[in-house]
Design an enzyme around this catalytic site. Structure first.
Site, PDB file in Angstrom:
ATOM      1  CG  ASP A  46      -1.721   1.204   1.428  1.00 21.28           C
ATOM      2  OD1 ASP A  46      -2.045   1.820   0.400  1.00 21.28           O
ATOM      3  OD2 ASP A  46      -2.058   1.541   2.572  1.00 21.28           O
ATOM      4  CG  ASP A  50      -6.191   2.682   0.644  1.00 21.41           C
ATOM      5  OD1 ASP A  50      -5.213   1.911   0.748  1.00 21.41           O
ATOM      6  OD2 ASP A  50      -6.904   2.716  -0.383  1.00 21.41           O
ATOM      7  CG  ASP A  54      -1.465   1.512  -3.632  1.00 19.30           C
ATOM      8  OD1 ASP A  54      -0.284   1.260  -3.903  1.00 19.30           O
ATOM      9  OD2 ASP A  54      -1.802   2.240  -2.669  1.00 19.30           O
ATOM     10  CG  ASP A 123      -8.394 -13.515 -12.050  1.00 17.91           C
ATOM     11  OD1 ASP A 123      -9.203 -14.256 -12.626  1.00 17.91           O
ATOM     12  OD2 ASP A 123      -7.872 -13.772 -10.957  1.00 17.91           O
ATOM     13  CG  ASP A 224     -12.921 -16.541 -11.499  1.00 20.00           C
ATOM     14  OD1 ASP A 224     -12.083 -16.891 -10.658  1.00 20.00           O
ATOM     15  OD2 ASP A 224     -14.132 -16.408 -11.234  1.00 20.00           O
ATOM     16  CD  GLU A 278     -10.828 -21.021 -10.438  1.00 19.67           C
ATOM     17  OE1 GLU A 278     -10.535 -21.130  -9.248  1.00 19.67           O
ATOM     18  OE2 GLU A 278     -11.814 -20.385 -10.833  1.00 19.67           O
ATOM     19  CG  HIS A 345      -6.885 -16.146  -4.968  1.00 15.72           C
ATOM     20  ND1 HIS A 345      -6.438 -16.858  -6.067  1.00 15.72           N
ATOM     21  CD2 HIS A 345      -8.209 -15.935  -5.177  1.00 15.72           C
ATOM     22  CE1 HIS A 345      -7.451 -17.053  -6.895  1.00 15.72           C
ATOM     23  NE2 HIS A 345      -8.532 -16.494  -6.374  1.00 15.72           N
ATOM     24  CG  ASP A 346      -9.653 -19.362  -4.729  1.00 20.11           C
ATOM     25  OD1 ASP A 346     -10.102 -18.344  -4.159  1.00 20.11           O
ATOM     26  OD2 ASP A 346      -9.779 -19.571  -5.954  1.00 20.11           O
TER      27      ASP A 346
HETATM   28  C1  GLC Z   1     -12.650 -18.456  -8.506  1.00 20.96           C
HETATM   29  C2  GLC Z   1     -11.715 -17.528  -7.749  1.00 20.96           C
HETATM   30  C3  GLC Z   1     -12.274 -17.310  -6.384  1.00 20.96           C
HETATM   31  C4  GLC Z   1     -13.639 -16.674  -6.504  1.00 20.96           C
HETATM   32  C5  GLC Z   1     -14.549 -17.528  -7.368  1.00 20.96           C
HETATM   33  C6  GLC Z   1     -15.765 -16.771  -7.779  1.00 20.96           C
HETATM   34  O1  GLC Z   1     -12.636 -19.710  -7.989  1.00 20.96           O
HETATM   35  O2  GLC Z   1     -10.434 -18.064  -7.733  1.00 20.96           O
HETATM   36  O3  GLC Z   1     -11.432 -16.519  -5.589  1.00 20.96           O
HETATM   37  O4  GLC Z   1     -14.200 -16.517  -5.232  1.00 20.96           O
HETATM   38  O5  GLC Z   1     -13.921 -17.920  -8.567  1.00 20.96           O
HETATM   39  O6  GLC Z   1     -15.425 -15.833  -8.742  1.00 20.96           O
END
Ligand code: GLC
Length: 574
Positions: A46, A50, A54, A123, A224, A278, A345-346
């Site tokens: 950041d 905030d 960023d 993404d 995604d 994905e 991140h998941d």
């Molecule tokens: C994908 C993303 C995830 C998101 C989901 C809905 O799995 O990796 O973070 O919550 O899609 O878009």
């Protein structure tokens, strides 16, 4: 059912028609030869105080990113969004959420990556949009609105729609909307209505969005949740329990391939860009169909079988991991290409899921896992912070959670009368919030991430685990990662070489070779907190040691003795 259990898939990237980047070979296969680093933008750096990361923060850290030896960056969504799912609910695909900066900042950041030979992967969240997107606002406004067919609607006069499971919403995937007396479909949160891909106008919109970003210079796309884009829209009744086989019932209809071929023809094939979806479907056939070059769909796929073996605090065994990685490798020996990842991140943090977070073993086991990621066949996807061995955070009570997925799971656990102590233990271990805590830059307040109040609390162990400390230590997790990225970039055998197990039985040592022409590398990884030993004719004390994550090494004849979590890469010199 856990969100994590449900998402198993693939990625695609595209690269722009710009000059060849210096760090990348000109074989046209830069997405195979590259190493990808994933940045979760709100947690990286950041600069305006905030509490959210960023673009200017990323710009400040461009040299650091380059120093990792990575050649591609995938950034999670930063578009205009009400942020119900941290940006995976997009309300304007061409605008940037002010939290991250301006379009001008984006362009500067992109230029900064390109100047360093790093490709940029966007993404693209187009299985669904936000309910605040103008398309949805129009669509819901009346049954005869021109945007009505951009989404899936079930008129209420037909009665209740057949049950559909929702990944985030325990109430199910249909939401009643009184404005037009109809239900709309949302596989994720009710603020994320699914787009209707059967409608050619929707597909055209997505292609236009992709072209808009290609013009800006992006090099690739991650699609995604894409395997769900095509569904059975006659919406028949399905047998009870069908949702356990989620992908089979909820996505990967044959039409998906038509949509991808169309996207390839209209967009991907026209530029030097790559795309990865994905989700790789529910079978090898699905995965192959997505990435078979002759079919002209996507370039790469990522499956979720690896991350799904370690979803509970009870953990997993190395032989399970070996079996999954080997099985997927063998399915792509002749054709197709996959991504290799163990965290994102998941998922919760790499070292908690696959290594050993005990301070005694944390560094060694993270180095070992990074050695694995960077010596497997397939494009390695590294998640920010794992180059340091960042760990899970302790969040024992539900009040601390903000993630739509965690809150949905909790609600479901309450409704099902589950033991909430057990549930919270599982969530604490498994929640994806673990991997979304701010990056640890240094020992100053809030780990140098922000001068303000971070959007998510910084892990207390930042005083020990941070970039500043690890820069100074030649044996740090960070410097080990740099050695591995260099080794991979310098040695095509680690990209293209055939992968072969040299031992199929050992319970602790994962041992494999990579062979290309006359070159042979041996990788030995001790997944145990105890010493382990392995005898094998393919191991020899004469082999050159390229990588060792410990100080000592012990090979006697054909027998290697490995320290806890020791990782070796050897080169056959005979
Ligand atoms: C994908 C993303 C995830 C998101 C989901 C809905 O799995 O990796 O973070 O919550 O899609 O878009």
């Amino acid at each position: 059912m856990k969100y994590a259990l449900l998402l198993f898939s693939a990625l695609i990237l595209l690269s722009c028609n710009q000059e060849q980047d210096p760090a990348i070979s000109d074989s046209g296969n830069w997405w195979k030869e590259g190493i990808l680093y994933q940045i979760y933008p709100q947690s990286f750096k950041d600069t305006d105080g905030d509490g959210f990361g960023d673009f200017k923060g990323v710009i400040e850290k461009l040299d650091y990113i380059e120093s990792l030896g990575v050649t591609m960056v995938w950034m999670n969504p930063f578009f205009e969004s009400p942020l119900v799912d941290n940006g995976y609910d997009v309300s304007d695909y061409r605008a940037i959420h002010p939290r991250y900066g301006s379009m001008d900042d984006f362009e500067k950041m992109l230029q900064g990556f390109h100047d360093r030979g790093i490709k940029f992967v966007l993404d693209v969240v187009v299985n669904h949009s936000s309910d605040q997107h103008d398309w949805f606002q129009q669509s819901r406004s009346s049954r005869d609105n021109p945007y009505r067919d951009y989404y899936h609607w079930w008129p209420a006069e037909k009665g209740e729609p057949p049950y559909r499971y929702s990944i985030f919403d325990p109430e199910g995937a249909w939401e009643y909307d009184s404005l037009s007396n109809a239900y709309y479909l949302h596989y994720f949160a009710d603020a994320q209505p699914d787009l209707n891909w059967e409608n050619p106008k929707v597909r055209q919109e997505v292609q236009d969005i992709m072209k808009f970003w290609i013009e800006k210079g992006v090099d690739g796309f991650r699609l995604d949740a894409f395997q769900f884009a095509s569904k059975d829209i006659t919406f028949p009744e399905w047998p009870e329990g069908h949702e356990k086989d989620f992908i089979k019932w909820y996505g990967m209809r044959p039409e998906l391939h038509d949509y991808l071929r169309e996207m390839n023809e209209e967009v991907l094939s026209k530029f030097d860009v790559f795309a990865v979806a994905e989700g790789a479907g529910s079978s090898f056939q699905d995965a192959h169909d997505l990435v078979d070059e002759e079919r002209k769909e996507l370039q790469m796929a990522y499956h979720f079988e690896t991350v799904s073996i370690s979803r509970t605090p009870e953990g997993y065994t190395m032989p399970e991991l070996r079996e999954v990685l080997t099985k997927w490798d063998s399915a792509f020996v002749d054709k197709g290409w996959i991504a290799i990842f163990l965290a994102n991140h998941d998922n919760s943090r790499l070292v908690n899921r696959f290594g050993n977070p005990d301070p005694k073993f944390r560094a060694a086991s993270t180095k070992m896992l990074n050695t694995l990621l960077l010596s497997m066949k397939g494009t390695p996807y590294l998640y920010f912070g794992d180059e340091l061995g960042m760990t899970n955070i302790d969040m024992p009570t539900i009040e601390e959670y903000v993630d739509v997925s965690a809150l949905g799971e909790y609600k479901a656990a309450v409704e099902q009368g589950r033991d909430l102590d057990d549930f919270m233990k599982e969530l604490n271990y498994n929640s994806r919030e673990n991997s979304r805590t701010p990056m640890h830059w240094d020992k100053t307040k809030e780990a140098g991430f922000t001068t303000g109040m971070p959007w998510k609390k910084v892990n207390e162990n930042y005083l020990e685990i941070n970039v500043e400390n690890q820069e100074q230590d030649p044996n740090s997790v960070l410097n080990h990662l740099r050695k591995m990225t260099k080794l991979r970039s310098d040695n095509p055998v680690l990209v293209y070489g055939k992968y072969k197990l040299i031992d199929k039985e050992d319970q602790h040592v994962y041992a494999f070779s990579r062979i290309l022409d006359q070159e042979k590398f041996i990788v030995l990884l001790n997944f145990s907190s105890e010493n382990s030993s392995l005898s094998n004719p393919e191991i020899s004390s004469k082999q050159e040691v390229l990588i060792n994550n410990h100080q000592g090494i012990s090979i006697d004849g054909n027998t290697v003795d490995l320290l806890p979590y020791q990782a070796l890469v050897l080169k056959d010199t005979e």
